[in-house]
Design a protein around this motif. Sequence first.
Motif, PDB file in Angstrom:
ATOM      1  N   ALA A  14       0.829  -1.204   0.000  1.00 54.09           N
ATOM      2  CA  ALA A  14       0.000   0.000   0.000  1.00 54.09           C
ATOM      3  C   ALA A  14       0.861   1.250   0.000  1.00 54.09           C
ATOM      4  N   PRO A  15       0.581   2.223  -0.873  1.00 52.25           N
ATOM      5  CA  PRO A  15       1.369   3.462  -0.890  1.00 52.25           C
ATOM      6  C   PRO A  15       1.431   4.156   0.467  1.00 52.25           C
ATOM      7  N   ALA A  16       0.346   4.128   1.231  1.00 47.53           N
ATOM      8  CA  ALA A  16       0.349   4.786   2.545  1.00 47.53           C
ATOM      9  C   ALA A  16       1.367   4.144   3.478  1.00 47.53           C
ATOM     10  N   ARG A  17       1.519   2.821   3.389  1.00 46.30           N
ATOM     11  CA  ARG A  17       2.483   2.140   4.244  1.00 46.30           C
ATOM     12  C   ARG A  17       3.907   2.437   3.792  1.00 46.30           C
ATOM     13  N   SER A  18       4.093   2.665   2.504  1.00 47.42           N
ATOM     14  CA  SER A  18       5.402   3.078   1.992  1.00 47.42           C
ATOM     15  C   SER A  18       5.772   4.447   2.549  1.00 47.42           C
ATOM     16  N   VAL A  19       4.814   5.354   2.629  1.00 44.83           N
ATOM     17  CA  VAL A  19       5.059   6.684   3.190  1.00 44.83           C
ATOM     18  C   VAL A  19       5.470   6.570   4.648  1.00 44.83           C
ATOM     19  N   VAL A  20       4.795   5.718   5.397  1.00 45.65           N
ATOM     20  CA  VAL A  20       5.115   5.525   6.814  1.00 45.65           C
ATOM     21  C   VAL A  20       6.549   5.036   6.987  1.00 45.65           C
ATOM     22  N   LEU A  21       6.927   4.020   6.205  1.00 42.58           N
ATOM     23  CA  LEU A  21       8.280   3.477   6.325  1.00 42.58           C
ATOM     24  C   LEU A  21       9.329   4.503   5.943  1.00 42.58           C
ATOM     25  N   ASN A  22       9.080   5.262   4.887  1.00 44.38           N
ATOM     26  CA  ASN A  22      10.025   6.309   4.487  1.00 44.38           C
ATOM     27  C   ASN A  22      10.191   7.346   5.594  1.00 44.38           C
ATOM     28  N   ALA A  23       9.100   7.691   6.273  1.00 49.58           N
ATOM     29  CA  ALA A  23       9.161   8.692   7.336  1.00 49.58           C
ATOM     30  C   ALA A  23       9.968   8.192   8.531  1.00 49.58           C
ATOM     31  N   LEU A  24       9.976   6.875   8.738  1.00 51.19           N
ATOM     32  CA  LEU A  24      10.655   6.305   9.907  1.00 51.19           C
ATOM     33  C   LEU A  24      12.073   5.828   9.607  1.00 51.19           C
ATOM     34  N   MET A  25      12.502   5.918   8.361  1.00 46.09           N
ATOM     35  CA  MET A  25      13.813   5.387   7.997  1.00 46.09           C
ATOM     36  C   MET A  25      14.984   6.190   8.556  1.00 46.09           C
ATOM     37  N   ASP A  26      14.709   7.325   9.183  1.00 51.68           N
ATOM     38  CA  ASP A  26      15.789   8.094   9.819  1.00 51.68           C
ATOM     39  C   ASP A  26      16.009   7.667  11.261  1.00 51.68           C
ATOM     40  N   GLY A  27      15.344   6.576  11.683  1.00 47.41           N
ATOM     41  CA  GLY A  27      15.522   6.089  13.040  1.00 47.41           C
ATOM     42  C   GLY A  27      14.656   6.798  14.065  1.00 47.41           C
ATOM     43  N   SER A  28      13.773   7.688  13.610  1.00 45.14           N
ATOM     44  CA  SER A  28      12.929   8.442  14.535  1.00 45.14           C
ATOM     45  C   SER A  28      11.775   7.589  15.040  1.00 45.14           C
ATOM     46  N   SER A  29      11.158   8.082  16.098  1.00 47.39           N
ATOM     47  CA  SER A  29       9.945   7.488  16.647  1.00 47.39           C
ATOM     48  C   SER A  29       8.854   8.539  16.538  1.00 47.39           C
ATOM     49  N   ARG A  30       7.784   8.233  15.819  1.00 44.08           N
ATOM     50  CA  ARG A  30       6.775   9.246  15.514  1.00 44.08           C
ATOM     51  C   ARG A  30       5.378   8.784  15.943  1.00 44.08           C
ATOM     52  N   PRO A  31       4.534   9.728  16.370  1.00 44.41           N
ATOM     53  CA  PRO A  31       3.177   9.359  16.787  1.00 44.41           C
ATOM     54  C   PRO A  31       2.317   8.960  15.600  1.00 44.41           C
ATOM     55  N   ALA A  32       1.296   8.158  15.886  1.00 47.66           N
ATOM     56  CA  ALA A  32       0.399   7.694  14.828  1.00 47.66           C
ATOM     57  C   ALA A  32      -0.255   8.858  14.094  1.00 47.66           C
ATOM     58  N   SER A  33      -0.576   9.934  14.834  1.00 49.75           N
ATOM     59  CA  SER A  33      -1.234  11.083  14.210  1.00 49.75           C
ATOM     60  C   SER A  33      -0.342  11.738  13.157  1.00 49.75           C
ATOM     61  N   GLU A  34       0.952  11.839  13.448  1.00 49.46           N
ATOM     62  CA  GLU A  34       1.884  12.441  12.490  1.00 49.46           C
ATOM     63  C   GLU A  34       2.034  11.559  11.253  1.00 49.46           C
ATOM     64  N   LEU A  35       2.078  10.248  11.466  1.00 51.68           N
ATOM     65  CA  LEU A  35       2.213   9.326  10.341  1.00 51.68           C
ATOM     66  C   LEU A  35       0.950   9.317   9.483  1.00 51.68           C
ATOM     67  N   ALA A  36      -0.206   9.454  10.122  1.00 55.14           N
ATOM     68  CA  ALA A  36      -1.461   9.540   9.375  1.00 55.14           C
ATOM     69  C   ALA A  36      -1.478  10.786   8.493  1.00 55.14           C
TER      70      ALA A  36
END
Length: 231
Positions: A14-36
Amino acid sequence: MSKDFSVIGHALSAPARSVVLNALMDGSSRPASELAAAARVSPSTASGHLAILCDAGLIVGTVRGRQRFYRIAGPTIAAALEQLGHLCPSAPVVSYRQSRQAEDLAQARLCYDHLAGRLGVALTDAMVRAGWLCEERGLQATDLGLNRLGDIGLDLAAGASSRRPLCRACPDWTERRPHLAGRLGAVLASHALAAGWVLPARRGRGLAVSAAGRDALEKHWGVDGDTLASV
């Protein structure tokens, strides 16, 4: 033993899940609201996507107060995703902002917890030229390199009790050449951030090299000035 690739394939489909993984690839920890918001889906839809990624073992979630934060499941998963990037087409760029962010990523970024992009590859090449790293079997730190890195102030004992290797060559999906990963790569990135040599970009997960960083990397690490000029 054969592997069932379909589980991971479904998680990445799913493209949305690809966006989530790309956002987290810097080793950060992000809230669900930000990822949404990043994936441009509703909180309820994001919850379903995040659950699928967790079930596949690609990300993990932890509760902090009233929010749930997510991060990549670990350096092994991050390395696998980075290598998979070699097979994946680039996401379509539909705005100047996206174009600017893509260029920032190519110049310098965190690949989970180590430096990547042109900066990461240039720094790795400089350490090989100086004899701090040896390329004979992937990337290995030499005695000279360990001594010099210790003199510079890197805490080489950090994470020594873990099973993670000291050095590892990580294929860079934008440069198509390896950059330094492993415990040493993580320590180097932490040192560069703490010293203010690299700074987070205003948007996205790219990094910018500061004036002090350019001076230190060129004079003391041997990184080519022309390369730094483009970072």
